[in-house]
Design an enzyme around this catalytic site. Structure first.
Site, mmCIF file in Angstrom:
data_model
loop_
_atom_site.group_PDB
_atom_site.id
_atom_site.type_symbol
_atom_site.label_atom_id
_atom_site.label_comp_id
_atom_site.label_asym_id
_atom_site.label_seq_id
_atom_site.Cartn_x
_atom_site.Cartn_y
_atom_site.Cartn_z
ATOM 1 N N SER A 129 0.850 -1.190 0.000
ATOM 2 C CA SER A 129 0.000 0.000 0.000
ATOM 3 C C SER A 129 0.880 1.231 0.000
ATOM 4 C CB SER A 129 -0.904 0.020 1.239
ATOM 5 O OG SER A 129 -1.613 1.247 1.319
ATOM 6 N N TYR A 142 -1.943 -0.311 10.129
ATOM 7 C CA TYR A 142 -2.000 -0.668 8.713
ATOM 8 C C TYR A 142 -0.729 -0.228 7.993
ATOM 9 C CZ TYR A 142 -3.839 -1.200 3.975
ATOM 10 O OH TYR A 142 -4.029 -1.581 2.668
#
Length: 267
Positions: A129, A142
């Site tokens: 990501s 995350y």
């Protein structure tokens, strides 16, 4: 040439889009789901696999090798989101996120590397990501899990290059998928010191996902990488400003970049 491709988390979102596109391109695709029997609309076969369960991973890999004789490409796509003030996220949820986003892909790679070594070829694509390149407020866990996978990939590709195996990272920005509904949200606690800033940031994050890019852009990018003889270490897929934010982090002083992020999130 048609390849045998394994995609973890291939029943929805980005994984499903990638699987459908690669199937159309003539490849043999196996997706995975924890409960494949519940999926009735998949355009490619799904095998049972839970990235948090080592035995499940080994069984799925063995099943694909038994059916197709090899595995040419593995796309570590399965992942989950998590949001919240670090102070208020239960430690059990932090560990669960790392089990899925970090340790799961590691176990998948461990399971397929012996087969790829015996073939003297193979490609592993880890879906990370853009959030993994920076610490984002209320997405600390995350960012950390995806950033850790980026670094594991950098190291591992050097370890396996002599065996004819290539490994690369693909970091997507915001895409219009169901990840927001599946992520763990630390609850907004009335009277918490974080109630207002976290609530505002959570709303902004959901809006970004809902207005995100078409997942087919990721599918096209993955196909190009598969067709590339020697893939790069890192790829970024997303709108210009999301990708440019990584460049800014590299060139701006730390405090200037931090201020830019805080302004963006109105903190």
């Amino acid at each position: 040439m048609s390849k045998i491709i394994l995609i973890t988390g291939g029943s929805s979102g980005i994984g499903k889009s990638i699987g459908e596109y690669l199937t159309l391109k003539g490849h043999t695709v196996y997706g995975t789901s924890r409960n494949p029997e519940r999926i009735s609309d998949s355009k490619f076969p799904l095998v049972a696999l839970d990235v948090r369960n080592r035995e499940s991973i080994q069984n799925a890999v063995a099943e694909i090798i038994k059916k197709s004789g090899r595995i040419d490409v593995v796309i570590n796509n399965a992942g989950v989101g998590i949001t919240g003030p670090l102070e208020e996220i239960p430690t059990s949820e932090i560990k669960n996120n790392f089990e899925t986003n970090f340790f799961g892909p590691i176990e998948v790679m461990k399971a397929v590397l012996p087969q790829m070594r015996s073939q003297k070829s193979g490609l592993i694509i880890n879906i990370t990501s853009i959030a993994g390149y920076m610490g984002l407020p209320y997405r600390s866990v995350y960012s950390a899990s995806k950033g850790a996978l980026e670094l594991i990939t950098e190291a591992l590709r050097m370890e396996v290059k002599e065996f004819g195996i290539h490994i690369t990272n693909v970091a997507p920005g915001d895409f219009a998928t169901n990840i927001a509904s599946g992520r763990f949200h630390a609850p907004l606690i009335k009277g918490s010191a974080y109630e207002k800033p976290y609530g505002n940031t959570l709303k902004m994050m959901d809006e970004h996902v809902n207005s995100g890019s078409n997942p087919n852009e990721m599918a096209i990018a993955i196909h190009k990488i598969i067709e590339t003889p020697v893939p790069k270490v890192h790829y970024k897929v997303g709108v210009f400003m999301q990708k440019f934010s990584i460049v800014l982090k590299r060139i701006l002083p730390d405090k200037v970049y931090e201020k830019m992020l805080m302004n963006h999130y109105k903190l």
